[in-house]
Write a protein that holds these residues in place. Structure first.
Motif, PDB file in Angstrom:
ATOM      1  N   LEU A 119      44.573  53.433  36.752  1.00 32.15           N
ATOM      2  CA  LEU A 119      43.454  54.030  37.469  1.00 32.15           C
ATOM      3  C   LEU A 119      42.505  52.931  37.896  1.00 32.15           C
ATOM      4  O   LEU A 119      42.221  52.007  37.133  1.00 32.15           O
ATOM      5  N   SER A 120      42.011  53.032  39.120  1.00 30.24           N
ATOM      6  CA  SER A 120      40.993  52.107  39.600  1.00 30.24           C
ATOM      7  C   SER A 120      39.854  52.906  40.211  1.00 30.24           C
ATOM      8  O   SER A 120      40.069  54.003  40.737  1.00 30.24           O
ATOM      9  N   PHE A 121      38.646  52.342  40.119  1.00 30.68           N
ATOM     10  CA  PHE A 121      37.462  53.020  40.656  1.00 30.68           C
ATOM     11  C   PHE A 121      36.658  52.018  41.463  1.00 30.68           C
ATOM     12  O   PHE A 121      36.276  50.960  40.966  1.00 30.68           O
ATOM     13  N   LEU A 153      36.093  49.438  38.311  1.00 28.91           N
ATOM     14  CA  LEU A 153      36.732  49.752  37.029  1.00 28.91           C
ATOM     15  C   LEU A 153      38.234  49.887  37.238  1.00 28.91           C
ATOM     16  O   LEU A 153      38.679  50.466  38.226  1.00 28.91           O
ATOM     17  N   ARG A 154      38.999  49.362  36.282  1.00 29.25           N
ATOM     18  CA  ARG A 154      40.449  49.541  36.266  1.00 29.25           C
ATOM     19  C   ARG A 154      40.876  49.968  34.874  1.00 29.25           C
ATOM     20  O   ARG A 154      40.368  49.430  33.883  1.00 29.25           O
ATOM     21  N   LEU A 155      41.793  50.932  34.818  1.00 33.29           N
ATOM     22  CA  LEU A 155      42.418  51.341  33.559  1.00 33.29           C
ATOM     23  C   LEU A 155      43.923  51.182  33.735  1.00 33.29           C
ATOM     24  O   LEU A 155      44.545  51.925  34.482  1.00 33.29           O
ATOM     25  N   ASP A 156      44.492  50.190  33.088  1.00 35.96           N
ATOM     26  CA  ASP A 156      45.928  49.939  33.181  1.00 35.96           C
ATOM     27  C   ASP A 156      46.303  49.039  32.015  1.00 35.96           C
ATOM     28  O   ASP A 156      46.064  47.835  32.045  1.00 35.96           O
ATOM     29  N   LYS A 157      46.874  49.640  30.947  1.00 35.79           N
ATOM     30  CA  LYS A 157      47.155  48.918  29.716  1.00 35.79           C
ATOM     31  C   LYS A 157      45.891  48.233  29.215  1.00 35.79           C
ATOM     32  O   LYS A 157      45.884  47.061  28.836  1.00 35.79           O
TER      33      LYS A 157
END
Length: 1020
Positions: A533-535, A570-574
Motif C-alpha cells: 500500500l502506498s499513500f 506512506l508505504r506499507l510493504d513488508k
C-alpha cells in the motif's frame, strides 16, 4: 461384376444323338471356360475394381489375396504410389449376391468391411476437410440418394490416422467396430503433438478416447495429456484432462438424443498462470472435478439439458496480487440447471459456492481458516453471466509488520503488536452481483475485525455498493484493545487488474514504534498493488506526538507538518515507511533542556522487521534553551540526523540568527546499550565590532556589552545512559575587549571548566582576568574567582585596582533561580577624588580622601540595597561641597548640622533660603572648604530606594586665602548682622552630616552616563 445376356431364342429340336453329343461338348466347353475364368478371377476382379475407382476419379491400386463368391481379401492403396492417402494391409469385404431370387436387382450387397492396419491421411485447412484422392468418391457418394438397405458391419483394426491442420499435425491410432450401423466400440489414441494458432499454443504428450455401446447407452472415457499450453496471457504446465460417463445413444434416423446423461470432467495441472510480472496470478497442484447428471433431449442446436452440476477444485498453492494462498478448495453445487440451445445458448440454475483456504499471506499479513459461502440464482445467455449471491466470509489472522514483541518495547508498542498478532474477520452479509456490466459487492451489514485484545475495526460501505464496476467507497474505524484510534474515509476507489487506487481521508491517534500518543491527519490518494500500500498526500499532513521514546532521553511535544516531495508519503510493504518534507517541526528535549522549532527539510522514516530507520536532512531549524537559567540564545541548526539499526548519528552546524557560523554538533547514540552523546565545538569565535558579539550567544554574556572584540571558544559534550545524562565543557576567552556596565573592559582572558551544562556547574577556582576597566575611574588588574553549582554562582572573590587602592569582593553566592543575594566589598586605601571627578557630582563637590572600609549590600528585586556599610579615611584629606549641592541634598531631605550649633542655626539649616543667621552660614562655609583629619561614613539603604549616609568629619576650615572676622561696635552691641561673615581660617569643625540620595535613580543615571561616554549601540 455380373453380365446379363439376352435370353436365347427357341430353335428346332435337334436329334437326340446330336443333342447328347452337343450337350456333352457344350458342358465340357462351359466347364473349361468356367475353369479358365475362375483361374483368372483375381486379375479380373482387380481390373474391374480399379477401373471402377478410376471411373470415379480415384487413383487406386488393389492386390487381392483371396476371392470367392462371398467376398474378397486384399491390400489397398488410394492416391499416388509415392504418397498415398489411404492404404490398408488387409481389406476384407464380405457381400451377398442378390438378384431375382432375392427380389432385388442383380448385384452384390456388402455385409461387412474389415480393414487391418489401414493408414489414412487427411487435411483440415480453412475449416474444410480433405481426404486427398478419396475426395471425388466421397463427393459422389454424398450425392446419391439414401436407401433403406441394411448397413454393413465395419471393423477397423490398428489403424493409423494423420490429420494436417492450420495449427499443426495430429496423428494417432484407431480401433473401431460398427454393427449394422451402430458404433459398438471405438478406441482411439493421440500421439504427441505441437499445435499453435493465433493467441494460443499447446504441446500434447498424447491422449485417448474410448466409446462402448451397451444397449441404448454409450459409455465414454477420454483423456488428454498436456505438457504445456498457452491461451492469450494464460498458461498451463503438465496438465491432464479426463472425461468419463454415459450418454444416450443418438438416434441418427430421427436426429435426436433422448435419455439420461452422466458426465464427469476432471482436470489436473502442475501449474497454471495468468499474466506475467508483478500482476501474475498463478496456482500449483491443481485438481478439479465436475459432474453433470440429468436428462438430455433434442439434436445439435435444439439440444436441451436438465439436471445438476456438482464439482470441486483444489490448489496446493496460489498467488494473486501479491497474496499467497495454500490449501485452496472450491466447492460448486448448481441445482435446477436448465440448458437450452434453441435460439442461442441459455442456462439457469441455483448456485451454491463454498471457498476455503488453509492460509493466506500477503507481506506481513497472515490469514488462516478462510471460509466463504455464496448462495443464489445464476443465469447464462449470449449476453453473459448473471447472478446474485448472498455471501458470508470469515477468517482468522495476524499482522507482524511491527516485528515480534521484545522486552524493551514500550507499553503502547507492545499492546499494538499484541492486538495485531491475532484477530478474527467476519463479513456476515455481503451480496455479490455478477452481470455482463461487471461485478458489484454490497455490504448492508458492517464487516468487522475483532482482535484477541478487545480491539475492533469496522468497515462500512460509503454508498449503496462497496464495490461496483471496479469502484466504490467505504469508511474504516478502529479503536480499543491497543489499536490506534483511526478514522479512514475512502470517498472513492478504483480497482483494476493492476491494483486499487483510492481517494482517502485519515485521522489517526495512537502509539507505534517509539512514537507515543501520536496523531496524524491527512488526505490524499492511496494505492494498493503488488501486495503493498502506498499513500500520496494531496497537501501537508499534520503530525503530532506526545513523546518519542528514547529511554531516559525522550523527546516530547512533537508537532509539525509533513509535505509531499513527489513520492508517496506512506508505504506499507513488508514493513512501513514515511517520506516527505518536514515543515514547522517542533519538539522538546527535556534531558538537554532545549527545544527545536521551525525545523524543515527532507524526512525519511521506515520500519522493517521491527527495526526503525530514519534520515532527517535538516535544512533549517531553530534551537532554543529551556533551562531555568538561559544558557544560550536561540540559534539555527542544519545538517543530517540518521537512525539505523537502533543507532543514532548526526552532524549539525549551528549558526546565530544572522547565519554566522557558531559551532558543530555531532550526535552518536547506541540503541543496544542506550548510551550516547552530543559533542559541541565552536572552534575559535572571532568577535568584531560589526560582526559576531558575545551578547548574541548567551544571556550570561550580557555583561559583555557591545562592541566586543577578541576571541573565544567553547568545547562541550552531553553524554547519556539509560540511567540519566551528564555533561561538561570548557570556555576559553583570549584577549576580549568589550563594554561592561562599569565601563570598557580591555584584555579579558581566562578559562572556565564546566563540570555540567544542564544544570550549569563549574568547579571552584575558575578565574577570569581583565587588564583594565574604563569605569568612572580607571580600574586595573581586575580578577574574579568563582564556581557554579546547581543552586548558585559561588564567587570566591574578586578584586580590582581603583585610584591607588584596591576593592575586594568577599565570597558570596548568586542564586541561579533568582531572588535576593548578599555580598560585601572591602575598600582598601581608595582615593575618592577620581571617583567624584568622574561622577555626575563633579560640578557640585570636590573630595580628596583615601578611604578604607567595608560595604555589605544585597541585590533584590527592587534594586541594590546597602546593609550597614562603614567607610573611614586613612589619611587627612579635604572636602569641598558647594552650597547649591547642599541645598539640593537638603531639598531631598538631607540635613547638614554643625555639632553644638544653637537651635537657630539648626532652624536656618532646615530653611537656608531665609536664613540670615551667621551660624548657619558658617556651616555652609565650613563644608565648602574643609580640611579633615578624620572622616567616617555610615552607609545604609532607606525606604523607597534611597541611600542614607551619615558623615562624621573632624577638621578645620581651610579656605584658599586666610580669613578672619572683623565686627563693628554696632554688630557687637546689637548682635545683628546685615552681611555675610567669613568663617575664620583654622576654625575647628566637628561635623555630623546626615544625608540621603535616591540610589536607584543614581545608578540609572550612572548607566546613562556610561552610555553617553561613547559606547556604541548594543546589538539586538
Amino acid at each position: 461384376m455380373t453380365t446379363h445376356d439376352a435370353p436365347p431364342q427357341p430353335k428346332a429340336r435337334p436329334r437326340p444323338t446330336v443333342w447328347r453329343v452337343g450337350l456333352v461338348l457344350g458342358l465340357t466347353a462351359a466347364a473349361a471356360g468356367a475353369l479358365g475364368v475362375y483361374a483368372a478371377r483375381r486379375s479380373l476382379a482387380r481390373d474391374a475394381v480399379t477401373s471402377w475407382l478410376r471411373a470415379q476419379g480415384v487413383e487406386a491400386e488393389i492386390a487381392f489375396q483371396a476371392f470367392d463368391p462371398g467376398g474378397f481379401t486384399g491390400s489397398l492403396r488410394v492416391g499416388p504410389a509415392k504418397d498415398p492417402d489411404l492404404t490398408a494391409e488387409v481389406a476384407e469385404i464380405r457381400y451377398n449376391l442378390v438378384g431375382f431370387w432375392t427380389g432385388d436387382p442383380l448385384g452384390a450387397r456388402v455385409t461387412s468391411v474389415r480393414l487391418v492396419r489401414p493408414t489414412l491421411k487427411a487435411r483440415l485447412k480453412g475449416g474444410a476437410l480433405s481426404l486427398g484422392a478419396l475426395d471425388p468418391l466421397v463427393a459422389r457418394l454424398k450425392a446419391r440418394p439414401s436407401t433403406n438397405l441394411p448397413l454393413p458391419d465395419i471393423s477397423i483394426e490398428a489403424a493409423r490416422l494423420r490429420l494436417d491442420t492450420d495449427q499443426g499435425r495430429l496423428a494417432g491410432g484407431l480401433d473401431a467396430r460398427v454393427d449394422h450401423g451402430r458404433l459398438q466400440r471405438l478406441d482411439a489414441s493421440l500421439d504427441a503433438a505441437r499445435l499453435a494458432g493465433r493467441g494460443w499454443s499447446a504441446a500434447l504428450s498424447g491422449g485417448e478416447l474410448h466409446l462402448v455401446t451397451h444397449g441404448s447407452r454409450v459409455a465414454v472415457a477420454a483423456a488428454a495429456r498436456i505438457d504445456a499450453a498457452q491461451v492469450q496471457a494464460g498458461r498451463m504446465e503438465a496438465g491432464q484432462i479426463n472425461l468419463s460417463g454415459e450418454l444416450p445413444y443418438p438416434d441418427l434416423a430421427r436426429k435426436q438424443v433422448l435419455g439420461e446423461a452422466v458426465l464427469t470432467l476432471t482436470t489436473e495441472a502442475r501449474r497454471a498462470a495468468w499474466g506475467d510480472g508483478p500482476r501474475e496470478i498463478w496456482a500449483t497442484g491443481l485438481r478439479q472435478t465436475a459432474t453433470f447428471r440429468g436428462q438430455g433431449g433434442g439434436w445439435a442446436d435444439r439440444l436441451t439439458l436438465d439436471g445438476a452440476v456438482t464439482g470441486s477444485a483444489h490448489a496446493q498453492r496460489a498467488s494473486a496480487g501479491g497474496a499467497r494462498l495454500h490449501g485452496l478448495d472450491l466447492g460448486l453445487d448448481l441445482s435446477d440447471l436448465t440448458w437450452i440451445r434453441a435460439g442461442g445458448d441459455q442456462a439457469r440454475g441455483q448456485a451454491r459456492v463454498t471457498l476455503a483456504a488453509a492460509g493466506l499471506s500477503q507481506g506481513d499479513l497472515n490469514l488462516t481458516g478462510l471460509a466463504a459461502a455464496l448462495n443464489g440464482p445464476a443465469a447464462f445467455s449470449g449476453e453473459g453471466l448473471r447472478t446474485r449471491l448472498d455471501a458470508h466470509l470469515g477468517a482468522r489472522g495476524g499482522w507482524t509488520g511491527l516485528g515480534a514483541i521484545k522486552a524493551g518495547d514500550a507499553p503502547g508498542d507492545a499492546a499494538l503488536k499484541r492486538a495485531l498478532a491475532r484477530f478474527d474477520v467476519t463479513a456476515p452479509g455481503l451480496v455479490l452481483a455478477v452481470a455482463p456490466e461487471g461485478l458489484s459487492i454490497a455490504a448492508p451489514r458492517p464487516i468487522n475485525l475483532l482482535t484477541s485484545t478487545g480491539g475492533r475495526v469496522t468497515l462500512t460501505a460509503a454508498g449503496p455498493a462497496l464495490y461496483a464496476k471496479g469502484q466504490g467507497g467505504f469508511r474504516l474505524v478502529a479503536d480499543g484493545g491497543g489499536l490506534p484510534a483511526a478514522d479512514l474515509v475512502v470517498d472513492h476507489y478504483q480497482a483494476d487488474a493492476a491494483g486499487v487506487t483510492a481517494q482517502a481521508r485519515l485521522v489517526a491517534a495512537g502509539s507505534i514504534g517509539p512514537v507515543v500518543d501520536g496523531r496524524v491527519e491527512t488526505r490524499g490518494q492511496a494505492r494498493i498493488a503488488g501486495g503493498g500500500l502506498s499513500f500520496t498526500a494531496d497537501n501537508c499532513a499534520s503530525l503530532a506526538a506526545g513523546r518519542l521514546e528514547l529511554g531516559a532521553n525522550d523527546v516530547t511535544d512533537l508537532a509539525g507538518r509533513l509535505c509531499p516531495d513527489g513520492a508517496p508519503l506512506l508505504r506499507l510493504d513488508k514493513g512501513w515507511s514515511v517520506r516527505g518534507l518536514a515543515r514547522d517541526l517542533a519538539a522538546r528535549a527535556p534531558f538537554l533542556e532545549a527545544q527545536v522549532s521551525e525545523a524543515a527539510g527532507p524526512l525519511s522514516l521506515q520500519a522493517r522487521g521491527g527495526d526503525l530507520a530514519l534520515t532527517a536532512d535538516v535544512r533549517s531549524a531553530r534551537l532554543q534553551d529551556t533551562a531555568a537559567q538561559t544558557r544560550f540564545n536561540p540559534v539555527t541548526a542544519s545538517g543530517v540526523v540518521r537512525l539505523a539499526g537502533g543507532d543514532w548519528t548526526g552532524d549539525l552546524r549551528l549558526a546565530d540568527t544572522a547565519r554566522r557560523p557558531l559551532a558543530r554538533v555531532t550526535l552518536a547514540h547506541d540503541g543496544a546499550t542506550g548510551e550516547g552523546g552530543l559533542k559541541l565545538d565552536t572552534g575559535t569565535l572571532a568577535f568584531t565590532p560589526d560582526g559576531l558579539q558575545p551578547a548574541a550567544l548567551s544571556p550570561a554574556a550580557g555583561v559583555v556589552g557591545s562592541p566586543a572584540e577578541g576571541q573565544a571558544s567553547f568545547v562541550g559534550r552531553v553524554d547519556w545512559t539509560p540511567q540519566g545524562a551528564s555533561s561538561e565543557g570548557v570556555l576559553k576567552v583570549d584577549g576580549l575587549d568589550f563594554t561592561s556596565p562599569a565601563g570598557a573592559v580591555k584584555g579579558l582572558e581566562g578559562q572556565v571548566v564546566f563540570t555540567s551544562l544542564s544544570p550549569l556547574r563549574a568547579a571552584p577556582g575558575q578565574s577570569l582576568k581583565a587588564q583594565s576597566i574604563a569605569a568612572m575611574t580607571p580600574l586595573t588588574g581586575a580578577e574574579v574567582r568563582f564556581g557554579i553549582d546547581r543552586e548558585a554562582v559561588q564567587v570566591e572573590g574578586a578584586q580590582v585596582g581603583v585610584s591607588g587602592g584596591r576593592v575586594t569582593l568577599e565570597p558570596f553566592e548568586i542564586p541561579l533561580a533568582g531572588g535576593v543575594w548578599h555580598a560585601a566589598i572591602q575598600v582598601d586605601r581608595v582615593q575618592l577624588s577620581d571617583l567624584v571627578e568622574a561622577s555626575p557630582f563633579a560640578d557640585r563637590m570636590d573630595l580628596t580622601a583615601r578611604v578604607s572600609g567595608r560595604i555589605p549590600f544585597a541585590i533584590t528585586a527592587e534594586g541594590v540595597r546597602i546593609e550597614g556599610g562603614d567607610l573611614h579615611a586613612v589619611e587627612p584629606g579635604k572636602i569641598t561641597i558647594r552650597r547649591d549641592a547642599l541645598t539640593t541634598v537638603q531639598g531631598e531631605g538631607g540635613e547638614a548640622v554643625a555639632k553644638g550649633a544653637p537651635a537657630a542655626a539648626q532652624a536656618a539649616v532646615a530653611n537656608p533660603a531665609g536664613a540670615q543667621d551667621p551660624y548657619s552660614d558658617f556651616v555652609y562655609q565650613a563644608m565648602e572648604d574643609l580640611a579633615f583629619t578624620e572622616l567616617s561614613a555610615k552607609v545604609a539603604s532607606r525606604p523607597e530606594g534611597r541611600l542614607g549616609v551619615i558623615f562624621h568629619i573632624k577638621g578645620e576650615h581651610s579656605p584658599p586665602t586666610p580669613q578672619a572676622i572683623r565686627l563693628t561696635l554696632r554688630e557687637i552691641l546689637t548682635r545683628r548682622f546685615q552681611r555675610q561673615l567669613p568663617l575664620p581660617s583654622g576654625t575647628k569643625v566637628d561635623l555630623t552630616l546626615d544625608t540621603s540620595v535616591n540610589l536607584d535613580q543614581l545608578l540609572s543615571d550612572l548607566a546613562d552616563y556610561q552610555r553617553l561616554r561613547g559606547s556604541r549601540p548594543v546589538q539586538p
